[in-house]
Write an enzyme that holds these catalytic residues in place. Structure first.
Site, PDB file in Angstrom:
ATOM      1  N   CYS B 117      35.544  46.203 -97.228  1.00  0.00           N
ATOM      2  CA  CYS B 117      34.557  45.274 -97.713  1.00  0.00           C
ATOM      3  C   CYS B 117      34.369  44.201 -96.537  1.00  0.00           C
ATOM      4  O   CYS B 117      33.472  43.336 -96.912  1.00  0.00           O
ATOM      5  CB  CYS B 117      35.207  44.650 -99.076  1.00  0.00           C
ATOM      6  SG  CYS B 117      35.716  45.872-100.247  1.00  0.00           S
ATOM      7  N   HIS B 407      27.957  43.517-105.251  1.00  0.00           N
ATOM      8  CA  HIS B 407      29.046  43.832-104.009  1.00  0.00           C
ATOM      9  C   HIS B 407      28.654  45.434-103.518  1.00  0.00           C
ATOM     10  O   HIS B 407      29.496  46.209-103.574  1.00  0.00           O
ATOM     11  CB  HIS B 407      30.430  43.597-104.476  1.00  0.00           C
ATOM     12  CG  HIS B 407      31.276  43.974-103.328  1.00  0.00           C
ATOM     13  ND1 HIS B 407      31.050  43.351-102.081  1.00  0.00           N
ATOM     14  CD2 HIS B 407      32.605  44.571-103.584  1.00  0.00           C
ATOM     15  CE1 HIS B 407      32.128  43.918-101.286  1.00  0.00           C
ATOM     16  NE2 HIS B 407      32.922  44.436-101.989  1.00  0.00           N
ATOM     17  N   CYS B 437      38.602  39.586 -99.108  1.00  0.00           N
ATOM     18  CA  CYS B 437      39.576  40.456 -98.707  1.00  0.00           C
ATOM     19  C   CYS B 437      38.919  42.096 -98.650  1.00  0.00           C
ATOM     20  O   CYS B 437      37.898  41.937 -98.769  1.00  0.00           O
ATOM     21  CB  CYS B 437      40.549  40.433-100.176  1.00  0.00           C
ATOM     22  SG  CYS B 437      39.192  40.824-101.521  1.00  0.00           S
TER      23      CYS B 437
END
EC number: 2.3.1.155
Lengths: 751, 453
Positions: B117, B407, B437
């Site tokens: 990510c 996302h 994170c």
């Protein structure tokens, strides 16, 4: 002065007062959270919770309060000890009983408490984290609902059978109903531990809770709290009828349950299980059959008969010598999991192993598993390759069984370095050599190694027979030399025999024991001498076995005689496993050291076999031929044996005689080891014989065997054999002393 | 009177600015690196309007949007870097495929990076490194993720058989191989949002994390609702100016993120836990969802930007990457990265005016806030003497976050950085902090300084 004394007295007083306050309830604590009573268990005097008398007393009190308090609607039962719900009944409590009736009463009291739990009008949820064994499991399954953490330490099981007992507080009655006959028998007859995920599948627990990582508290503490929170929700859910108590079953399970309800199916299961048990125990272990009997009584004659059978059989079993021997082994094992030499000055962080053979690679595997840097060195790439593959395979098998993930396997393997040279040895804290059993070779590697290792590094020799002081003779620092005798296969065999010489320092011994314990071994520490303890006991028995073969008994018969006595592996099969060449080598060495006492069978028989390439299992041929998983008597053996033919003496050649000839030589040598100080105590002698050599566990080891069988009776038998065979059967002085005075026992007498 | 008040207000502001630990993060001897501008495609729930595209189509759109927005000549860029997580096997270097189609000069090299990510954060910091090292002056960095189509493979057995088939020489050998195919060969292999090392799905780990920090279901639902409400307001007020419209071939023009759905606490409370059943707290409503989207930013050395006549939006200052236990601390990256990057830049938490944290799960954000506010956690797990403190919520993700905006794994980092730049400008702040994170137990944080007005 007066003042200080007064203060001291005062503080003593307050401490005592506090003790009294707490003595009111020290094991069980009850917190009322709204309509839920959270009962927390913790034995203040032990790392684990057991169902001791105190625990039972307090539990009964607390439960009476809970049942009497109308504000409480439901209950959560949880342990505040990380890693342990309840590990079982208190063994000492059972051992303290003097009669069958007394133990039966104990069982009945337990049954009564759990019956009240089972019939509780307020639902009780058992919240399980850590070991939930024996009486602990029986407690949990009496509760209405079970929630367990997925922690690796969470295991459920009924290990009573391993102590020669049965689940004596309702387990034999509740388990079959809960998880079905086959699963219940499997659990109770093997005593194996069931992990949480499996328990959920079996219907032993209703819900699983994940273990938590770091948060605002330590993972252990927060996981228990979380378990409690979930259990409270479950308890309230049961009260509000949002949570069903009946387990959800799929079609297969429903069909299975239906089929199982037919009595002819049940009978079929009983007879299959009975047959299997008889085959495996040879009728030497009474507990499994009694377990089947109790289950049967409950299923066929109803709960009253079932519970009665359970309590009575529990009482009977507790008084059997088999159970006492197994309990003795349990205590011995606990003792041999402690380091009586204290904490070593330096922890082993890097271990170097010389020789990547079966043993060397096995040692490497159990070491890397504990995150210790391990160097595995051999002299040829081929041998090294094979050793590294063995480590990989051992770990990969665990991955296949899902006990570790492939990632864990890889990260464990990263602790292993395979090499052909001595690089990195300058960082080694300990070196274990597992090279060929030849003094000259051992001396050569010792010298090579001492040239490269740091001064504080321990040199351990893995040898089955060579005296450590002879190996240490080539050392510049004999105080750092010690023997570490591992058993093959190292990842399966629990025993490690550590051998110290007069010169071995205490810290060196402490270091070796600490490493062994870390590797998960049961450790005995013995004195130096040819064959130390284990090999020295085994050699005369094998010599006798060879004589028996020479007398015309075939290997299969020999095996059945030894397994019939309770050894897990027959003598001929054992020799094949050990390697006929190794056995011959061992017999020759020890024969030289101890003379005619180690005679009996003709050593030449073994040597001829070796010459013909019959080296046992590893060469595909020994006493047996090993082909595609099958074994059959080696057809060429007959000819060899016939050339060393001996006439059996009928007076000492019955099946039972042969068994006692084998066992008495083993036992006598063990007692002699204690007499000579090779052994420090009988406990280690029993543990070494059972865990290293497969001495029948129900006999508890050679020393327990002498105590139970009677030294006088054994001496009498040996004297008969001595008349025929001579000094191989001469009882040692210590055994004679025990025979003379029946009050002398190796183990403290337990009623 | 009014004038006077205005003057004292200005005085107060200067005083406030002076109260920062540092006037600027500019260091002598270190090149100033600036964000010229940043854009992104609308973030859409996967399986919606973008469903028939390919990843490089999205990346290309972002790149074209950047070209249009900045008007930079197509050959003035030295390098292009893209971040992505689940790779389309046909376009494994998606940066190059997208750049070619976007009309950039074919003389501009391009490479693709991956770091779960924080892939586009990695793309941006790689660009920063190249500029700082004097190798480049202008770099385009971006990220793309396309979850409407993921590589679903044949089973290993089947692949092996098919590969052997290629090598089989005779018809007999080929038939024998075909004959060896069993039903087991036909079971496909699906990609999972699960850790390779622990085999745990991220949602499951998030649920355990929330439990470890004692974050309740209600707190998570409230936080998710806040994210959606703030995103909705930002969208309605036209604050999400980094979004560029996209004419999807054969479909309508898309100009808005489509996953923003402010609900009610009652509605959210009805959902069942998605990962830990039945007592878990992480649900579909308080987690980020599978999203398609791409982003791009133009990063330059300050001199170059000024030479080309740009007014940069912000300075990209110190950044850190951290990593920790992928099992129990998978999503705690921001807790570790935040104090580290503040220490590096010599700032305190109170110096930060704008916080943009990646919202993987409401439970993950709240756990991180609690971890950063815990002295015990700082001492026990981070080896620090005290806690860094929890960012005040009135400075935190004020225009929504990954929970509401969506996302697209590889693209989120650029959105965070561009949003910080835009918010600093809008809110008149000086320092902003991005933290995120990522799978693998990794994390990232960057300090961004407003470009003087």
């Amino acid at each position: 002065k007066m003042v200080t004394r007064a203060v001291a007295a005062l503080s003593r007083f307050t401490i005592r007062a506090r003790c009294i306050l707490f003595a009111a309830r020290s094991h069980v604590n009850c917190e009322i959270k709204g309509d839920v009573a959270v009962i927390r268990i913790s034995d203040p005097n032990s790392k684990v919770n057991t169902l001791s008398l105190q625990m039972q007393k307090e539990m009964t009190e607390v439960m009476d309060e809970v049942w009497g308090n109308s504000a409480i609607k439901c209950v959560v039962m949880i342990s505040s000890k990380p890693g342990c719900f309840i590990a079982g009944a208190d063994i000492n409590m059972i051992q303290a009983c003097k009669s069958t009736e007394e133990v039966t009463r104990l069982s009945q009291e337990g049954q009564k408490i759990f019956e009240k739990i089972e019939k509780s009008p307020k639902p009780i949820v058992a919240a399980i984290n850590g070991s939930c064994l024996g009486g602990g499991l029986e407690f949990a399954i009496a509760c209405q609902y079970r929630v367990a953490t997925k922690s690796k330490t969470t295991v459920l099981g009924t290990p009573e059978v391993m102590l020669g007992l049965l689940p004596g507080a309702g387990g034999t009655q509740r388990l079959p109903k809960m998880i079905g006959l086959p699963n219940a028998f499997d659990m109770m007859l093997t005593g194996r531990n069931i992990r949480a995920d499996k328990a959920k599948k079996m219907g032993l627990v209703h819900q699983l809770v994940d273990t938590l990582g770091p948060g605002l508290k330590s993972p252990e503490e927060r996981t228990i709290e979380y378990l409690e929170e979930v259990a409270i929700d479950c308890a309230r859910g049961i009260v509000n009828k949002k949570l069903a108590l009946t387990k959800e079953m799929n079609m297969m399970q429903k069909i299975q349950d239906h089929v199982m309800s037919y009595s002819f199916v049940q009978n079929r299961i009983y007879s299959t299980v009975e047959k299997k048990v008889l085959k495996q125990t040879k009728g030497l272990y009474p507990a499994p059959m009694k377990i089947i009997e109790c289950v049967k009584a409950g299923m066929e004659q109803g709960p009253d008969a079932g519970y009665l059978a359970e309590s009575q059989n529990f009482g009977k079993l507790a008084m059997t010598p088999e159970s006492k021997a197994l309990v003795g082994l349990y205590h011995g094992q606990v003792a041999c999991k402690k380091n009586r030499f204290g904490v070593p000055e330096k922890e082993v962080k890097t271990l170097a192993i010389l020789g990547a053979g079966l043993i060397g690679a096995g040692i490497a595997q159990v070491t890397v598993e504990k995150s210790i840097n391990t160097i595995l060195k051999d002299i040829t790439e081929e041998a090294l390759n094979q050793g590294q593959h063995q480590v990989y395979k051992g770990l990969n098998d665990k991955t296949k069984k899902k006990s570790i993930t492939s990632f864990e396997r890889d990260s464990i393997l990263s602790n292993l370095t395979g090499q052909l040279d001595y690089s990195g040895f300058e960082k080694a804290d300990m070196v274990i050599e597992a090279v060929f059993e030849d003094l000259a070779i051992k001396h050569k590697v010792l010298k090579e190694v001492e040239a490269v290792i740091p001064p504080n590094c321990v040199f351990a020799s893995n040898t089955a027979a060579l005296a450590i002081k002879d190996i240490a003779a080539a050392s510049k620092r004999p105080e750092k030399v010690v023997g570490m005798h591992y058993f093959s296969p190292v990842d399966k065999m629990q025993l490690l025999e550590i051998i110290t010489t007069d010169k071995t320092s205490k810290d060196t011994t402490a270091s070796a024991v600490a490493l062994g314990l870390k590797q998960g071994k049961v450790v005995i520490v013995v004195g130096d001498g040819p064959g130390f303890y284990t090999t020295r006991c085994l050699a005369p028995m094998l010599a006798e076995a060879v004589r028996v073969l020479q007398e015309g008994v075939d290997p299969k018969k020999l095996d059945s005689l030894t397994t019939g006595f309770g050894f897990p592996v027959g003598a001929a099969t054992l020799a094949d496993k050990l390697g006929i060449d190794v056995a011959a080598h061992m017999a020759e060495n020890l024969g030289k050291a101890f003379g005619s006492r180690f005679g009996g069978g003709n050593l030449e028989l073994l040597k001829t076999m070796v010459a013909k390439g019959f080296k046992g299992r590893k060469s595909g041929k020994g006493f047996y031929v090993y082909q595609s998983g099958l074994k059959d008597i080696n057809p060429e053996l007959k000819e060899i044996v016939e050339s060393y033919n001996m006439m059996p003496t009928p007076a000492v050649s019955s099946d039972s005689d042969v068994q006692y000839r084998l066992i008495s030589r083993f036992v006598n040598e063990a007692v002699l080891c204690l007499q000579e100080g090779i052994l420090t105590n009988p406990v280690e002698g029993d543990i070494g014989a059972v865990f290293g050599l497969g001495f029948p566990p129900f006999l508890g080891g050679p020393f327990r065997f002498v105590d139970n069988f009677g030294a006088d009776k054994l001496v009498e038998k040996m004297k008969t054999f001595e008349e025929v065979f001579g000094n191989q059967f001469t009882p040692c002085q210590l055994l004679l002393d025990h025979a003379k005075d029946p009050s002398r026992k190796f183990h403290r007498l337990i009623h | 009177m009014k004038k006077q008040m205005g003057r004292s207000w200005a005085a107060l502001m200067t005083l406030f600015l002076k109260s920062k630990s540092k006037k600027t993060l500019s260091k002598t001897g270190v090149k100033n690196i600036v964000l010229v501008d940043g854009v992104r495609t609308p973030f859409l729930q996967s399986g919606t309007t973008y469903a028939d595209l390919m990843p490089h189509d999205l990346a290309r759109t972002a790149l074209q949007g950047l070209l249009n927005r900045t008007g930079i000549p197509k050959d003035a860029v030295d390098y292009i870097i893209y971040g992505t997580v689940i790779q389309e096997v046909k376009t494994s270097n998606v940066a190059r495929e997208a750049a070619l189609g976007a009309g950039f000069s074919d003389r501009i090299p391009a490479h693709t990076v991956t770091m779960a990510c924080i892939s586009s954060n990695q793309a941006m910091t790689t660009a920063v490194g190249m500029i700082a090292a004097g190798q480049c002056d202008a770099v385009v960095a971006g990220g793309v993720e396309f979850m409407s189509d993921v590589p679903i493979r044949h089973s290993r057995k089947m692949r092996k058989t098919m590969l052997s088939l290629n090598k089989a020489k005779t018809l007999g050998a080929r038939l024998a191989l075909l004959g060896s195919i069993r039903p087991a060969h036909l079971a496909p292999e699906l990609p999972a949002v699960a850790e390779f090392s622990t085999e745990e799905t991220m949602g499951h780990s998030a649920d355990r994390l929330a439990a470890a920090f004692g974050v309740s279901r209600r707190e998570q639902d409230e936080y998710a609702l806040r994210s959606h409400s703030l995103a909705k307001r930002a969208q309605d007020e036209g604050l999400l100016s980094d979004v560029v419209g996209f004419k999807v071939p054969g479909k309508d023009i898309v100009s808005k993120d489509n996953g923003i759905r402010p609900s009610s606490m009652e509605q959210m409370a009805k959902l069942k836990p998605a990962f830990v059943k039945p007592h878990g707290t992480v649900t579909a409503a308080n987690s980020s969802y599978l999203t398609d989207g791409a982003s791009a930013v133009l990063i330059m050395s300050e001199e170059k930007a000024l030479a080309l006549g740009y007014k940069p939006k912000a300075y990209l200052r110190d950044f850190v990457y951290v990593s920790q236990d992928p099992k129990d601390q998978l999503l705690l990256g921001p807790s570790y990265a935040t104090p580290k990057v503040l220490e590096r830049s010599g700032l305190k938490l109170a110096d930060i005016d704008v916080f943009e944290f990646h919202e993987a799960f409401a439970g993950q954000i709240l756990s991180n806030l609690k971890a950063m506010d815990s002295d015990w956690f700082a001492k026990t797990y981070m080896g620090r003497t005290s806690k860094v403190g929890s960012p005040p919520l009135d400075k935190f993700n004020l225009w929504g976050g990954s929970l509401s905006l969506g996302h697209p794994f590889g693209a989120t980092g650029c959105r965070l950085v561009t949003t910080v730049a835009h918010r600093l400008k809008k809110e008149g702040g000086q320092y902003g902090l991005v933290a995120a994170c990522a799978a693998g137990g990794q994390g990232h944080a960057m300090v961004i300084e407003a470009y003087p007005q």
